[in-house]
Enzyme design. Structure first.
Site, PDB file in Angstrom:
ATOM      1  N   TYR A  50       4.233  -4.522 -10.938  1.00 17.77           N
ATOM      2  CA  TYR A  50       4.696  -5.970 -10.570  1.00 17.77           C
ATOM      3  C   TYR A  50       5.460  -6.622 -11.920  1.00 17.77           C
ATOM      4  O   TYR A  50       6.411  -7.240 -11.643  1.00 17.77           O
ATOM      5  CB  TYR A  50       3.602  -6.928 -10.150  1.00 17.77           C
ATOM      6  CG  TYR A  50       3.161  -6.343  -8.967  1.00 17.77           C
ATOM      7  CD1 TYR A  50       3.699  -5.779  -8.083  1.00 17.77           C
ATOM      8  CD2 TYR A  50       1.678  -6.581  -8.736  1.00 17.77           C
ATOM      9  CE1 TYR A  50       3.028  -5.572  -6.840  1.00 17.77           C
ATOM     10  CE2 TYR A  50       0.892  -6.018  -7.678  1.00 17.77           C
ATOM     11  CZ  TYR A  50       1.694  -5.468  -6.677  1.00 17.77           C
ATOM     12  OH  TYR A  50       1.106  -5.051  -5.375  1.00 17.77           O
TER      13      TYR A  50
ATOM     14  N   ASN B 158      -6.677  -3.625 -11.603  1.00 18.24           N
ATOM     15  CA  ASN B 158      -5.707  -2.778 -10.960  1.00 18.24           C
ATOM     16  C   ASN B 158      -4.321  -2.777 -12.071  1.00 18.24           C
ATOM     17  O   ASN B 158      -3.254  -3.518 -11.815  1.00 18.24           O
ATOM     18  CB  ASN B 158      -5.036  -3.186  -9.702  1.00 18.24           C
ATOM     19  CG  ASN B 158      -4.474  -2.028  -9.047  1.00 18.24           C
ATOM     20  OD1 ASN B 158      -3.754  -1.285  -9.582  1.00 18.24           O
ATOM     21  ND2 ASN B 158      -4.154  -2.186  -7.637  1.00 18.24           N
TER      22      ASN B 158
ATOM     23  N   ALA C 248       0.754  -1.226   0.160  1.00 13.45           N
ATOM     24  CA  ALA C 248       0.104  -0.043  -0.102  1.00 13.45           C
ATOM     25  C   ALA C 248       1.138   1.099  -0.074  1.00 13.45           C
ATOM     26  O   ALA C 248       1.851   1.066   0.695  1.00 13.45           O
ATOM     27  CB  ALA C 248      -0.897  -0.013   1.282  1.00 13.45           C
TER      28      ALA C 248
ATOM     29  N   GLU D 179      -1.076 -11.932  -5.285  1.00 16.07           N
ATOM     30  CA  GLU D 179      -2.370 -11.685  -5.984  1.00 16.07           C
ATOM     31  C   GLU D 179      -2.722 -10.099  -6.025  1.00 16.07           C
ATOM     32  O   GLU D 179      -2.298  -9.484  -5.260  1.00 16.07           O
ATOM     33  CB  GLU D 179      -3.620 -12.215  -5.317  1.00 16.07           C
ATOM     34  CG  GLU D 179      -3.535 -13.805  -5.202  1.00 16.07           C
ATOM     35  CD  GLU D 179      -2.685 -14.347  -4.039  1.00 16.07           C
ATOM     36  OE1 GLU D 179      -2.736 -15.437  -3.832  1.00 16.07           O
ATOM     37  OE2 GLU D 179      -2.614 -13.457  -3.008  1.00 16.07           O
TER      38      GLU D 179
END
Length: 150
Positions: free
Chosen positions: A122, A115, A77, A110
């Site tokens: 990633y 998103n 986050a 995950e």
């Protein structure tokens, strides 16, 4: 473990950071972890949690759960006003480096299929899609992309 990301400091999260992490979590996620959930996870011997600070304020955090030589990245986050500044990338690189120091050679996570920003990040860090978990997320209901990095 202390690294710098421009003017920000990346450090290992402490139990007393749990309230601040939970407050960020509540602003970002529809089903946030609780302060107690963070505190319990932070002190576990099979986890590693990092946070990023701008001065005294936590602006981001991430964590992993280790199982032998693999780790599930459980939380990532970044406060909205600090996104697109390289904070997430630097933090995840530090997390994976810390994991490698613990003997981890494979990382998984995950991410919501919708998103796109996180998926791009990633992938740029070397994660590849390994499949879909149907209806993994609630509020709203959405599939997750399973990603691995070796």
């Amino acid at each position: 473990m202390e690294n710098s990301c421009h003017r920000y400091k990346i450090e290992q999260m402490r139990p007393e950071d749990a309230a601040e992490a939970a407050a960020i979590e509540a602003r970002i996620f529809s089903m946030p972890w609780s302060e107690n959930g963070f505190r319990t996870s932070i002190v576990s011997s099979d986890t590693l949690y990092l946070c990023v600070r701008d001065g005294e304020n936590m602006i981001a955090y991430c964590g992993l759960l280790q199982s032998f030589d693999e780790a599930d990245i459980t939380n990532v986050a970044v406060r909205e006003e600090y996104r697109s500044q390289g904070v997430g990338r630097a933090m995840l690189e530090a997390l994976m480096e810390g994991g490698k120091e613990r003997g981890i050679s494979r990382f998984t996570l995950e991410v919501r299929v919708g998103n796109k920003t996180a998926l791009h990040l990633y992938e740029s860090l070397g994660f590849v899609s390994a499949g879909i978990r149907k209806n993994f997320y609630d509020l709203p209901k959405e599939d997750a992309v399973i990603m691995w990095k070796e």
